[in-house]
Design a protein around this motif. Structure first.
Motif, PDB file in Angstrom:
ATOM      1  N   ALA A 169       0.857  -1.187   0.000  1.00  0.00           N
ATOM      2  CA  ALA A 169       0.000   0.000   0.000  1.00  0.00           C
ATOM      3  C   ALA A 169       0.890   1.233   0.000  1.00  0.00           C
ATOM      4  N   ASP A 170       0.276   2.401  -0.101  1.00  0.00           N
ATOM      5  CA  ASP A 170       0.999   3.663   0.091  1.00  0.00           C
ATOM      6  C   ASP A 170       0.948   3.970   1.583  1.00  0.00           C
ATOM      7  N   PHE A 171       1.856   3.391   2.330  1.00  0.00           N
ATOM      8  CA  PHE A 171       1.803   3.459   3.782  1.00  0.00           C
ATOM      9  C   PHE A 171       2.120   4.842   4.329  1.00  0.00           C
ATOM     10  N   ASP A 172       2.986   5.600   3.666  1.00  0.00           N
ATOM     11  CA  ASP A 172       3.400   6.892   4.211  1.00  0.00           C
ATOM     12  C   ASP A 172       2.738   8.067   3.509  1.00  0.00           C
ATOM     13  N   GLY A 173       1.804   7.809   2.582  1.00  0.00           N
ATOM     14  CA  GLY A 173       1.037   8.877   1.966  1.00  0.00           C
ATOM     15  C   GLY A 173       1.774   9.727   0.965  1.00  0.00           C
ATOM     16  N   ASP A 174       2.882   9.213   0.422  1.00  0.00           N
ATOM     17  CA  ASP A 174       3.653  10.016  -0.538  1.00  0.00           C
ATOM     18  C   ASP A 174       3.265   9.737  -1.985  1.00  0.00           C
ATOM     19  N   GLY A 175       2.242   8.915  -2.194  1.00  0.00           N
ATOM     20  CA  GLY A 175       1.786   8.614  -3.541  1.00  0.00           C
ATOM     21  C   GLY A 175       2.505   7.466  -4.217  1.00  0.00           C
ATOM     22  N   VAL A 176       3.442   6.825  -3.512  1.00  0.00           N
ATOM     23  CA  VAL A 176       4.205   5.713  -4.088  1.00  0.00           C
ATOM     24  C   VAL A 176       3.883   4.448  -3.295  1.00  0.00           C
ATOM     25  N   LEU A 177       3.554   3.368  -3.999  1.00  0.00           N
ATOM     26  CA  LEU A 177       3.257   2.111  -3.323  1.00  0.00           C
ATOM     27  C   LEU A 177       4.519   1.502  -2.711  1.00  0.00           C
ATOM     28  N   GLU A 178       4.337   0.901  -1.552  1.00  0.00           N
ATOM     29  CA  GLU A 178       5.415   0.207  -0.866  1.00  0.00           C
ATOM     30  C   GLU A 178       4.980  -1.231  -0.594  1.00  0.00           C
ATOM     31  N   ILE A 179       5.947  -2.108  -0.463  1.00  0.00           N
ATOM     32  CA  ILE A 179       5.710  -3.470   0.021  1.00  0.00           C
ATOM     33  C   ILE A 179       6.347  -3.573   1.396  1.00  0.00           C
ATOM     34  N   ALA A 180       5.601  -4.136   2.336  1.00  0.00           N
ATOM     35  CA  ALA A 180       6.109  -4.334   3.686  1.00  0.00           C
ATOM     36  C   ALA A 180       6.320  -5.825   3.937  1.00  0.00           C
ATOM     37  N   TYR A 181       7.447  -6.155   4.558  1.00  0.00           N
ATOM     38  CA  TYR A 181       7.687  -7.537   4.955  1.00  0.00           C
ATOM     39  C   TYR A 181       8.488  -7.553   6.258  1.00  0.00           C
ATOM     40  N   VAL A 182       8.428  -8.692   6.949  1.00  0.00           N
ATOM     41  CA  VAL A 182       9.199  -8.842   8.183  1.00  0.00           C
ATOM     42  C   VAL A 182      10.448  -9.655   7.871  1.00  0.00           C
ATOM     43  N   ASP A 183      11.586  -9.043   8.101  1.00  0.00           N
ATOM     44  CA  ASP A 183      12.885  -9.683   7.894  1.00  0.00           C
ATOM     45  C   ASP A 183      13.194 -10.576   9.089  1.00  0.00           C
ATOM     46  N   ARG A 184      13.378 -11.864   8.802  1.00  0.00           N
ATOM     47  CA  ARG A 184      13.679 -12.871   9.831  1.00  0.00           C
ATOM     48  C   ARG A 184      12.705 -12.778  11.008  1.00  0.00           C
ATOM     49  N   PRO A 185      11.444 -13.127  10.779  1.00  0.00           N
ATOM     50  CA  PRO A 185      10.402 -12.943  11.799  1.00  0.00           C
ATOM     51  C   PRO A 185      10.608 -13.759  13.058  1.00  0.00           C
ATOM     52  N   HIS A 186      11.465 -14.776  13.027  1.00  0.00           N
ATOM     53  CA  HIS A 186      11.661 -15.627  14.198  1.00  0.00           C
ATOM     54  C   HIS A 186      12.825 -15.169  15.070  1.00  0.00           C
ATOM     55  N   ILE A 187      13.756 -14.399  14.495  1.00  0.00           N
ATOM     56  CA  ILE A 187      14.954 -14.058  15.274  1.00  0.00           C
ATOM     57  C   ILE A 187      15.314 -12.579  15.248  1.00  0.00           C
ATOM     58  N   LEU A 188      14.850 -11.832  14.240  1.00  0.00           N
ATOM     59  CA  LEU A 188      15.211 -10.421  14.124  1.00  0.00           C
ATOM     60  C   LEU A 188      14.008  -9.521  14.316  1.00  0.00           C
TER      61      LEU A 188
END
Length: 258
Positions: free
Chosen positions: A160-179
């Protein structure tokens, strides 16, 4: 998403556990009135052809996959005009995911395919594939760098455009078990480039065959529902701000009401 019940192909190089699914799939209906004057609309994406060439079992019995398949329609109001394409990864790569995602990440209104790939020596990366009408083929549009170490994974969270700047972003969790870093990336050329990182968040536990939480909009813009890294709290991320939504329910991380 569903697990296929078809029999595993006899041509697999090595047998896998009998309970392993033959494929995992995501579907997305084309908009009403989608017509032949517009590019084909991907309506399903599937990971298939399980393999045992990467021994990282964090997805509850879901195997790594060799093949990505995508089907598309060029007419949303008719039963014909469908086409499909597939791609097989080389021997040093697998798709390591619970299912591919049909997300628009370029802003053209048509979904791309977002999926986790893992290298046998370098670990996971996030990749975006595009379905092309020309020859009905699949092209890797962009990707992150590999994490850099085998048996290290990442879990997609939303686009989604999470920060409202008009550009789509992809969000993911890097190493969800340890980081537990929530990473936001944008497409720049053939790369997914990091634009922000937030620490202490997760959306997957070892052994789960699904990714928890996800994206919602309660009228104030897109937001992510995630867990604290210790799985004690339910957290909301809106923009670049984190809010505590309360203790983790006994049933685990669910999408709470707005």
């Amino acid at each position: 998403m569903r697990h296929g019940l078809a029999v595993l192909l006899a041509s697999l190089a090595a047998p896998l556990a009998a309970e392993s699914p033959a494929y995992v799939e995501t579907t997305l209906a084309a908009p009403e009135g989608w017509d032949h004057a517009r590019p084909a609309w991907p309506v399903w994406a599937r990971l298939s052809t399980p393999t045992d060439r990467y021994d990282h079992d964090v997805l509850g019995g879901l195997p790594p996959w060799s093949v990505l398949e995508v089907g598309a329609v060029s007419c949303g109001a008719c039963r014909h005009g469908s086409e499909s394409a597939w791609v097989r990864l080389p021997e040093d790569l697998v798709f390591e995911d619970v299912a591919p995602r049909l997300w628009d990440v370029t802003g053209d209104g048509r979904p791309e395919i977002v999926v986790v790939e893992s290298h046998v020596d370098k670990g996971a990366r996030l990749a975006v594939w595009s379905f092309s009408d020309i020859g009905a083929n699949l092209t890797r549009l962009a990707s992150t760098d590999f994490i850099g170490q085998p048996h290290r994974w990442l879990a997609p969270a939303g686009a989604a455009d999470f920060d409202g700047d008009g550009v789509l972003e992809i969000a993911y969790v890097d190493r969800p078990h340890i980081l537990g870093d929530l990473v936001f990336v944008q497409i720049e050329g053939d790369r997914l480039v990091e634009v922000a990182v937030m620490a202490g968040l997760t959306n997957h536990q070892i052994g789960d065959d699904q990714i928890s939480g996800g994206l919602r909009d309660c009228g104030q813009g897109p937001e992510l529902v995630l867990a604290s890294l210790d799985w004690a709290r339910v957290l909301r991320v809106r923009g670049r701000e984190v809010a505590d939504l309360g203790p983790m329910p006994a049933a685990g991380l669910q999408m709470p009401p707005c």
